[in-house]
Scaffold this motif. Structure first.
Motif, PDB file in Angstrom:
ATOM      1  N   LEU A 168      17.605   3.132  -5.526  1.00 46.59           N
ATOM      2  CA  LEU A 168      18.978   2.927  -5.993  1.00 46.59           C
ATOM      3  C   LEU A 168      19.126   3.132  -7.502  1.00 46.59           C
ATOM      4  O   LEU A 168      20.229   3.062  -8.030  1.00 46.59           O
ATOM      5  CB  LEU A 168      19.438   1.500  -5.644  1.00 46.59           C
ATOM      6  CG  LEU A 168      19.745   1.243  -4.174  1.00 46.59           C
ATOM      7  CD1 LEU A 168      19.945  -0.245  -3.930  1.00 46.59           C
ATOM      8  CD2 LEU A 168      20.991   2.011  -3.750  1.00 46.59           C
ATOM      9  N   GLY A 169      18.027   3.337  -8.198  1.00 47.92           N
ATOM     10  CA  GLY A 169      18.096   3.493  -9.653  1.00 47.92           C
ATOM     11  C   GLY A 169      18.485   2.217 -10.377  1.00 47.92           C
ATOM     12  O   GLY A 169      19.036   2.251 -11.473  1.00 47.92           O
ATOM     13  N   TYR A 170      18.184   1.068  -9.762  1.00 42.86           N
ATOM     14  CA  TYR A 170      18.540  -0.222 -10.363  1.00 42.86           C
ATOM     15  C   TYR A 170      17.328  -0.776 -11.102  1.00 42.86           C
ATOM     16  O   TYR A 170      16.650  -1.667 -10.616  1.00 42.86           O
ATOM     17  CB  TYR A 170      18.989  -1.184  -9.249  1.00 42.86           C
ATOM     18  CG  TYR A 170      19.817  -2.364  -9.707  1.00 42.86           C
ATOM     19  CD1 TYR A 170      19.725  -2.871 -10.995  1.00 42.86           C
ATOM     20  CD2 TYR A 170      20.706  -2.991  -8.838  1.00 42.86           C
ATOM     21  CE1 TYR A 170      20.480  -3.939 -11.411  1.00 42.86           C
ATOM     22  CE2 TYR A 170      21.475  -4.071  -9.234  1.00 42.86           C
ATOM     23  CZ  TYR A 170      21.352  -4.542 -10.529  1.00 42.86           C
ATOM     24  OH  TYR A 170      22.110  -5.614 -10.927  1.00 42.86           O
ATOM     25  N   PHE A 171      17.043  -0.187 -12.274  1.00 38.84           N
ATOM     26  CA  PHE A 171      15.840  -0.621 -12.996  1.00 38.84           C
ATOM     27  C   PHE A 171      15.984  -0.488 -14.518  1.00 38.84           C
ATOM     28  O   PHE A 171      15.003  -0.392 -15.229  1.00 38.84           O
ATOM     29  CB  PHE A 171      14.609   0.159 -12.505  1.00 38.84           C
ATOM     30  CG  PHE A 171      14.794   1.654 -12.446  1.00 38.84           C
ATOM     31  CD1 PHE A 171      14.931   2.402 -13.600  1.00 38.84           C
ATOM     32  CD2 PHE A 171      14.827   2.312 -11.216  1.00 38.84           C
ATOM     33  CE1 PHE A 171      15.095   3.778 -13.539  1.00 38.84           C
ATOM     34  CE2 PHE A 171      14.995   3.691 -11.145  1.00 38.84           C
ATOM     35  CZ  PHE A 171      15.127   4.414 -12.322  1.00 38.84           C
ATOM     36  N   LEU A 231       0.842  -1.206   0.000  1.00 41.95           N
ATOM     37  CA  LEU A 231       0.000   0.000   0.000  1.00 41.95           C
ATOM     38  C   LEU A 231       0.873   1.251   0.000  1.00 41.95           C
ATOM     39  O   LEU A 231       0.594   2.222  -0.711  1.00 41.95           O
ATOM     40  CB  LEU A 231      -0.935   0.010   1.216  1.00 41.95           C
ATOM     41  CG  LEU A 231      -2.048  -1.045   1.211  1.00 41.95           C
ATOM     42  CD1 LEU A 231      -2.829  -1.004   2.533  1.00 41.95           C
ATOM     43  CD2 LEU A 231      -3.006  -0.846   0.039  1.00 41.95           C
ATOM     44  N   LYS A 232       1.947   1.231   0.789  1.00 40.54           N
ATOM     45  CA  LYS A 232       2.867   2.382   0.820  1.00 40.54           C
ATOM     46  C   LYS A 232       3.519   2.596  -0.544  1.00 40.54           C
ATOM     47  O   LYS A 232       3.666   3.733  -0.999  1.00 40.54           O
ATOM     48  CB  LYS A 232       3.965   2.144   1.868  1.00 40.54           C
ATOM     49  CG  LYS A 232       3.493   2.275   3.301  1.00 40.54           C
ATOM     50  CD  LYS A 232       4.657   2.051   4.255  1.00 40.54           C
ATOM     51  CE  LYS A 232       4.160   2.000   5.700  1.00 40.54           C
ATOM     52  NZ  LYS A 232       5.171   1.433   6.591  1.00 40.54           N
ATOM     53  N   VAL A 233       3.921   1.495  -1.175  1.00 45.29           N
ATOM     54  CA  VAL A 233       4.581   1.606  -2.488  1.00 45.29           C
ATOM     55  C   VAL A 233       3.593   2.136  -3.532  1.00 45.29           C
ATOM     56  O   VAL A 233       3.933   2.987  -4.357  1.00 45.29           O
ATOM     57  CB  VAL A 233       5.196   0.251  -2.898  1.00 45.29           C
ATOM     58  CG1 VAL A 233       5.625   0.258  -4.365  1.00 45.29           C
ATOM     59  CG2 VAL A 233       6.386  -0.086  -2.002  1.00 45.29           C
ATOM     60  N   LEU A 234       2.342   1.662  -3.474  1.00 47.50           N
ATOM     61  CA  LEU A 234       1.328   2.186  -4.392  1.00 47.50           C
ATOM     62  C   LEU A 234       1.114   3.684  -4.165  1.00 47.50           C
ATOM     63  O   LEU A 234       0.876   4.439  -5.098  1.00 47.50           O
ATOM     64  CB  LEU A 234       0.000   1.438  -4.208  1.00 47.50           C
ATOM     65  CG  LEU A 234      -0.067   0.019  -4.774  1.00 47.50           C
ATOM     66  CD1 LEU A 234      -1.308  -0.694  -4.263  1.00 47.50           C
ATOM     67  CD2 LEU A 234      -0.052   0.033  -6.300  1.00 47.50           C
ATOM     68  N   ASN A 235       1.219   4.110  -2.916  1.00 46.62           N
ATOM     69  CA  ASN A 235       1.042   5.531  -2.585  1.00 46.62           C
ATOM     70  C   ASN A 235       2.220   6.389  -3.001  1.00 46.62           C
ATOM     71  O   ASN A 235       2.149   7.610  -2.918  1.00 46.62           O
ATOM     72  CB  ASN A 235       0.840   5.695  -1.070  1.00 46.62           C
ATOM     73  CG  ASN A 235      -0.513   5.197  -0.612  1.00 46.62           C
ATOM     74  OD1 ASN A 235      -1.418   5.034  -1.425  1.00 46.62           O
ATOM     75  ND2 ASN A 235      -0.652   4.938   0.670  1.00 46.62           N
ATOM     76  N   GLY A 236       3.321   5.766  -3.386  1.00 43.52           N
ATOM     77  CA  GLY A 236       4.453   6.543  -3.868  1.00 43.52           C
ATOM     78  C   GLY A 236       5.778   6.254  -3.192  1.00 43.52           C
ATOM     79  O   GLY A 236       6.822   6.720  -3.659  1.00 43.52           O
ATOM     80  N   GLN A 237       5.758   5.514  -2.061  1.00 43.28           N
ATOM     81  CA  GLN A 237       7.040   5.210  -1.421  1.00 43.28           C
ATOM     82  C   GLN A 237       7.898   4.376  -2.380  1.00 43.28           C
ATOM     83  O   GLN A 237       7.424   3.398  -2.948  1.00 43.28           O
ATOM     84  CB  GLN A 237       6.812   4.419  -0.130  1.00 43.28           C
ATOM     85  CG  GLN A 237       8.108   4.034   0.575  1.00 43.28           C
ATOM     86  CD  GLN A 237       7.857   3.336   1.910  1.00 43.28           C
ATOM     87  OE1 GLN A 237       7.142   3.841   2.764  1.00 43.28           O
ATOM     88  NE2 GLN A 237       8.414   2.160   2.070  1.00 43.28           N
ATOM     89  N   MET A 238       9.157   4.798  -2.526  1.00 52.71           N
ATOM     90  CA  MET A 238      10.038   4.072  -3.444  1.00 52.71           C
ATOM     91  C   MET A 238      10.455   2.733  -2.854  1.00 52.71           C
ATOM     92  O   MET A 238      10.739   2.638  -1.659  1.00 52.71           O
ATOM     93  CB  MET A 238      11.301   4.884  -3.736  1.00 52.71           C
ATOM     94  CG  MET A 238      11.076   6.012  -4.708  1.00 52.71           C
ATOM     95  SD  MET A 238      12.676   6.651  -5.263  1.00 52.71           S
ATOM     96  CE  MET A 238      12.113   8.096  -6.151  1.00 52.71           C
ATOM     97  N   THR A 239      10.532   1.721  -3.716  1.00 50.63           N
ATOM     98  CA  THR A 239      11.136   0.452  -3.304  1.00 50.63           C
ATOM     99  C   THR A 239      12.654   0.658  -3.257  1.00 50.63           C
ATOM    100  O   THR A 239      13.169   1.662  -3.740  1.00 50.63           O
ATOM    101  CB  THR A 239      10.816  -0.661  -4.311  1.00 50.63           C
ATOM    102  OG1 THR A 239      11.340  -0.271  -5.588  1.00 50.63           O
ATOM    103  CG2 THR A 239       9.310  -0.885  -4.433  1.00 50.63           C
ATOM    104  N   LYS A 240      13.368  -0.329  -2.703  1.00 46.16           N
ATOM    105  CA  LYS A 240      14.827  -0.178  -2.604  1.00 46.16           C
ATOM    106  C   LYS A 240      15.456  -0.089  -3.992  1.00 46.16           C
ATOM    107  O   LYS A 240      16.364   0.697  -4.209  1.00 46.16           O
ATOM    108  CB  LYS A 240      15.407  -1.307  -1.764  1.00 46.16           C
ATOM    109  CG  LYS A 240      15.010  -1.112  -0.299  1.00 46.16           C
ATOM    110  CD  LYS A 240      15.778  -1.944   0.673  1.00 46.16           C
ATOM    111  CE  LYS A 240      15.386  -1.518   2.093  1.00 46.16           C
ATOM    112  NZ  LYS A 240      15.752  -2.496   3.118  1.00 46.16           N
ATOM    113  N   ASN A 241      14.967  -0.897  -4.950  1.00 46.62           N
ATOM    114  CA  ASN A 241      15.570  -0.835  -6.287  1.00 46.62           C
ATOM    115  C   ASN A 241      15.275   0.503  -6.970  1.00 46.62           C
ATOM    116  O   ASN A 241      16.112   1.038  -7.697  1.00 46.62           O
ATOM    117  CB  ASN A 241      15.100  -2.007  -7.162  1.00 46.62           C
ATOM    118  CG  ASN A 241      13.764  -1.754  -7.841  1.00 46.62           C
ATOM    119  OD1 ASN A 241      12.718  -2.027  -7.281  1.00 46.62           O
ATOM    120  ND2 ASN A 241      13.786  -1.199  -9.032  1.00 46.62           N
TER     121      ASN A 241
END
Lengths: 392, 98
Positions: free
Chosen positions: A377-380, A364-374
């Motif tokens: 880190l710009g690992y995408f 839910l936090k990630v959907l709200n905008g919290q960035m995942t670790k990747n």
């Protein structure tokens, strides 16, 4: 109990968890221009793939469909197509289809503009306009049933099937019960477990969905066997074997745990997008990360939940990837890449349900905008499109 | 002494997975199943974290069972407590070489 997240409303009624401008090269030969644009313009991401020309027509259609569906995905607010001009993909169709969702779309053509530097200049101008046009959009509350979750496991070991995949299975069941959509794939990793999935198909093992599951597994196994070698060493990978997985069957039986327990509604082809489907779906995609992450983002998934044992760090340009780590030793070593420690299930410190609830809160936090670790880190950067035939 | 734990997933399984470091020849591990039953087994050979041991004697050609399903077949006779991995079991799927 109902849940909401804060999403970006798209003109076609879909909701995004990110608000990105996608730079889409219609062919590998347009990648360098696309990269120069992305380096300069904030708020853009690029899909730098290796396809789009000198392929069989079925694959050229597949590449066009995949790139078009990536542009249509709800995390993308606007798109800039970068065309060379002589490629085999249908870049005009990409523009039309993405525009039909109501998003702003622009296209630049390198040959027509007079070469690299002029195309980069025109592309930067276009991307800047698009970013300014969409970046002020505000998030609004959305019911959780609008969510499409993609799931996957990678760099697996024996903890995956006994901890992290169980956590994802728990989350998948919960989302399906809340009316959302869940998509899983990795057809290679159904080998040895396909009968379990087919029995969970709507209409049973002998119905059309059950039979389709057998068909896609048979197709994948025949393709691998046609080379005349033992698959082992390629699948399971050397890392899987070092992690204790002895056969593709063992890897598969652990992998399918992440699909949870709900009925399987149907099978999507690799480049298909979700329209109004709900519940649990299969996407026919191989297990390798760049290709399946691309296929899942093209489905329209707003995020992916990704299980790992040995530690897979990568993400995807336009789809946040939440890493659930099943191996407590790996989590200790690679905590900066792993979003959640499911290794506590192995050590007996937590139950599947406890870690499952933590994973749900995190999504839910990630959907709200919290960035995942990747993401942080710009690992995408890695992505690619799964094609069927050779380069010709 | 630190508990050396191995987990058996399903009643039909003839292998369990060890989740402990430093398992060497002769180490005793506690094998637990989902119903909380446990059995102590002496391990033959050095077994890395996350790898499997046999819960009973398994004859060459017999299926290796985990999750209550076949994960391959024994390529050698296996004794209770033996380390089970690619040196004494084979996958049966994706075998273009057969």
């Amino acid at each position: 109990m109902s849940y909401q997240f804060m999403g970006y409303r798209r003109p076609n009624g879909k909701f995004g968890a990110r608000n990105l401008v996608a730079v889409i090269p219609s062919v590998i030969c347009a990648n360098d221009v696309g990269q120069a644009i992305c380096r300069q313009v904030q708020g853009t991401i690029g899909y730098f793939h290796h396809q789009g020309c000198c392929q069989l027509p079925v694959d050229l259609k597949r590449v066009t469909d995949t790139l078009s569906n990536l542009g249509q995905s709800p995390n993308v607010a606007a798109a800039l197509i970068v065309s060379l001009g002589c490629e085999g993909t249908d870049h005009e169709r990409m523009v039309e289809e993405i525009r039909a969702t109501g998003k702003p779309v622009e296209i630049i053509r390198i040959q027509e503009l007079g070469g690299t530097s002029r195309a980069i200049q025109a592309g930067i101008d276009a991307a800047q306009r698009l970013v300014q046009q969409v970046s002020g959009l505000q998030r609004e509350p959305v019911d959780i049933s609008e969510v499409v979750m993609a799931i996957k496991c990678g760099a697996s070991d024996t903890t995956s099937g006994m901890a992290s995949n169980c956590v994802i299975g728990y989350v998948a069941d919960k989302l399906v019960d809340l009316g959302a959509t869940v998509v899983f794939g990795e057809t290679t990793e159904f080998l040895g477990g396909e009968h379990i999935l087919a029995r969970r198909a709507v209409g049973g093992e002998d119905g059309p969905v059950g039979q389709k599951i057998y068909e896609i597994v048979d197709r994948m196994e025949k393709r691998a066997k046609s080379i005349g070698e033992d698959m082992r060493g390629g699948q399971p990978t050397p890392g899987n074997i070092a992690g204790g997985l002895s056969s593709i069957e063992e890897k598969s039986l652990g992998a399918i745990v992440k699909s949870g327990h709900r009925p399987i509604q149907g099978v999507l082809e690799y480049c298909d997008k979700i329209t109004s489907q709900k519940g649990l779906w299969i996407k026919d995609a191989p297990g390798r990360e760049p290709e399946i992450l691309t296929g899942m983002a093209a489905t329209g998934a707003q995020f992916m939940m990704f299980s790992t044992g040995r530690g897979a760090p990568q993400g995807f340009p336009s789809m946040p990837v939440i890493k659930i780590c099943g191996n407590p030793n790996t989590y200790e070593r690679m905590g900066h890449d792993m979003d959640l420690n499911a290794g506590r299930i192995i050590t007996g410190e937590a139950t599947i349900e406890q870690v499952g609830e933590e994973a749900f809160e995190l999504l839910l936090k990630v959907l709200n905008g919290q960035m995942t670790k990747n993401e942080a880190l710009g690992y995408f950067g890695s992505m690619d499109i799964f094609c069927l035939g050779p380069v010709i | 002494m630190e508990l050396k734990l191995a987990l058996k997933v399903d009643d039909l399984d003839n292998v369990a997975t060890i989740f402990a470091n430093g398992i060497t020849d002769g180490t005793e591990v506690e094998v637990r199943d989902k119903k909380g039953r446990s059995e102590t087994i002496a391990v033959h050979g050095d077994v890395p974290y996350g790898h499997k041991i046999a819960l009973r004697d398994i004859a060459k050609g017999e299926p290796i069972m985990k999750y209550g399903e076949s994960i391959g077949a024994a390529s050698h006779d296996i004794k209770k407590g033996d380390y089970v991995h690619i040196h004494n079991m084979d996958a049966m799927r994706g075998r273009g070489d057969l």
